[in-house]
Design an enzyme around this catalytic site. Structure first.
Site, mmCIF file in Angstrom:
data_model
loop_
_atom_site.group_PDB
_atom_site.id
_atom_site.type_symbol
_atom_site.label_atom_id
_atom_site.label_comp_id
_atom_site.label_asym_id
_atom_site.label_seq_id
_atom_site.Cartn_x
_atom_site.Cartn_y
_atom_site.Cartn_z
ATOM 1 N NE ARG A 136 -40.414 -27.238 58.112
ATOM 2 C CZ ARG A 136 -40.372 -28.530 58.496
ATOM 3 N NH1 ARG A 136 -39.621 -29.464 57.670
ATOM 4 N NH2 ARG A 136 -41.054 -28.864 59.630
ATOM 5 N NE ARG A 217 -42.405 -21.012 51.460
ATOM 6 C CZ ARG A 217 -42.191 -19.970 52.331
ATOM 7 N NH1 ARG A 217 -43.237 -19.711 53.109
ATOM 8 N NH2 ARG A 217 -40.931 -19.989 53.041
ATOM 9 C CG ASP A 341 -47.012 -23.664 62.681
ATOM 10 O OD1 ASP A 341 -46.630 -22.590 63.124
ATOM 11 O OD2 ASP A 341 -46.720 -24.006 61.552
#
Ligand SMILES: Cc1cc2nc3c(=O)[nH]c(=O)nc-3n(C[C@H](O)[C@H](O)[C@H](O)COP(=O)(O)OP(=O)(O)OC[C@H]3O[C@@H](n4cnc5c(N)ncnc54)[C@H](O)[C@@H]3O)c2cc1C
Length: 488
Positions: A136, A217, A341
């Site tokens: 990312r 994560r 989102d």
């Protein structure tokens, strides 16, 4: 708000690399809130479509956090319009195959290309699917650099407190934390989960509730992981030069371990009854994770070794939350519109958060181009209608796959493979083409009620509104979640 034309920046320099051809100025001023994946792509696509664009972001500088996500063909195709970025995207994509494992690490199948699980390629005039796994932060850096190459400045350190629109003046705007007001013809809310814009689209905040699961994560320099010889032995480069993402599936837990050239990343989805926070900045100590893995029957030592090698500042605990599909992404006057989102959240098991944010950005910029300045509010409504059913179908897939991946580690791999994650209706979609082909039909539908049938959803599927409760009740009573039509 002014924006330079292609190959000329505000200083008159021409050092912008290869920019796409920019359409003639539309005269539409667009203000984008949030420099995440959706906001940055919206900035680029609005620029390419000739709109006058400005982007603000609450963070003080470009965000460096996050691990990996996948970006599919329907989004990757857009990079062809951006020659510099197309090359860079290919270069920074993790060169990865995937293998499937029980929760004790034992291999079930693979490794093979991600695309191996693609639905039938039914139309050989369409190029086959691509799925690229990306870091990312690197992906984000690539988009930010491209925005700068257009001569647009990302205005960091500007946090939006609230949104508004003014029907009399035909403007929308935001109020920043410092009291300053910024206005534009169209405001794009790309501010992610919990967007402040819900007050003007829905009239209230969108309710989120815990799924009962959280996800640890992490992504960190690969040499820290490989200094453990057991880890190094497990996560080798294949003879063909590919790296492997291992997907582990068990009862109520699933995990992923992926090693790339410079990064080790992993994720562990686990049942979590506590009410935590849905935040990409919540950190957790590896020791806490090891307490969770100690309770997973058969959990492999090599996995704990990867966890132990993870620096605390690279390890996140993210609460997974459900949100009902929200059909309304625009304000009543059509001058505020949500994308990414902010409009629709996905569980990570859908593999679609980044891809759908990019599709939204492309669709919206194209709709604004078709509509022109006087009809900009219709553009946002048409865009909403073009996109909603597709996105709601993908959200449903996320729920189905979340359940499948948490099935027994003894299950046959065919039962645990993601359903429809690479159905051709997903990867062959071209959001710009779809907007061009369907804009007029949707406008007639919205204005006159003429029928419109979405064709960017699974073939044969007739969209019916659904709720999380219905899906969960079906699961509780042992029924399969209904997926009518061809989702694969
Ligand atoms: C820090 C971070 C790390 C992430 N890590 C991962 C990951 O590892 N794996 C994964 O699958 N997904 C991750 N995501 C989510 C993923 O990037 C998104 O699901 C997806 O890319 C959709 O992007 P988006 O642009 O809609 O939202 P986001 O990527 O969430 O971007 C929203 C942007 O809006 C900004 N913003 C929010 N509120 C305001 C405000 N009031 N005023 C101004 N700006 C505001 C945020 O700072 C952010 O830059 C992460 C998101 C963030 C923000």
């Amino acid at each position: 708000m002014t924006c330079p034309q292609a190959n000329e920046n505000s200083q008159g320099s021409t050092d912008f690399g290869r920019l796409p051809e920019r359409k003639p100025a539309s005269g539409i001023t667009v203000l984008i809130i949030g420099a995440g994946v959706g906001g940055l792509l919206a900035c680029l696509e609005c620029w390419r479509q000739g709109h006058d664009v400005r982007i603000v972001e609450r963070s003080a500088s470009r965000m460096q956090s996050g691990d990996g996500f996948t970006i599919g063909s329907s989004a990757l195709r857009a990079f062809r319009n951006w020659p510099e970025m197309e090359d860079e995207e290919d270069r920074i994509a993790m060169n990865m195959w995937v293998s499937w494992h029980k929760i004790n690490g034992e291999k079930i199948s693979g490794p093979g290309p991600f695309e191996l699980h693609a639905g039938n390629v039914k139309d050989d005039t369409v190029e086959p699917p691509k799925v690229h796994r990306h870091s990312r932060p690197k992906f984000h850096k690539m988009l930010s650099k491209q925005v700068e190459r257009t001569g647009t400045t990302i205005e960091y350190g500007k946090r939006v407190k609230s949104y508004f629109e003014n029907i009399q003046t035909n403007k929308a705007g935001v109020i920043l934390d410092d009291g300053n007001i910024i206005e534009a013809d169209v405001v794009i809310a790309a501010d992610g989960v919990g967007s402040k814009s819900s007050q003007v689209t829905m009239g209230h905040e969108i309710r989120a509730r815990p799924t009962g699961y959280s996800i640890y994560r992490a992504a960190f320099p690969v040499e820290l992981a490989l200094s453990d010889p057991v880890v190094a032995e497990r996560f080798q480069v294949l003879e063909n030069g590919k790296f492997v993402a291992e997907m582990w599936m068990g009862d109520g837990v699933h995990a992923m371990f992926a090693r790339s050239e410079d990064e080790m990343s992993w994720a562990l989805n686990y049942p979590d009854r506590e009410v935590g926070i849905e935040s990409w900045s919540a950190l957790v100590d590896p020791k806490t994770v090891l307490k969770t893995t100690a309770n997973i029957p058969g959990w492999a030592d090599v996995a704990d070794r990867v966890i132990k090698a993870t620096p605390k500042e690279h390890l996140h605990d993210f609460k997974l939350m459900w949100r009902e599909p929200q059909p309304c992404w625009t304000s009543s006057g059509g001058r505020v519109v949500q994308i990414g989102d902010a409009a629709h959240t996905f569980l990570p098991s859908s593999g679609n958060g980044g891809t759908q944010a990019i599709e939204d950005a492309i669709s919206l910029a194209a709709c604004l181009h078709i509509a022109g300045k006087d009809n900009a509010p219709w553009a946002t409504r048409v865009h909403n209608k073009l996109r909603f059913e597709r996105v709601a179908c993908l959200q449903k897939l996320g729920v189905v796959n979340h359940e499948l991946r948490n099935r027994s580690s003894n299950a046959d791999v065919s039962q645990t493979m993601p359903v429809g994650l690479l159905g051709s209706w997903i990867w062959s979609h071209d959001p710009e083409r779809y907007a061009i082909d369907n804009y007029g039909k949707v406008l007639a539908h919205l204005k006159n009620g003429t029928p419109f049938q979405s064709t960017n959803i699974p073939p044969g599927h007739v969209y019916k509104p659904w709720t999380i409760d219905e899906l969960l009740q079906a699961k509780e009573s042992g029924k399969e979640i209904e997926l009518d039509g061809d989702w694969d």
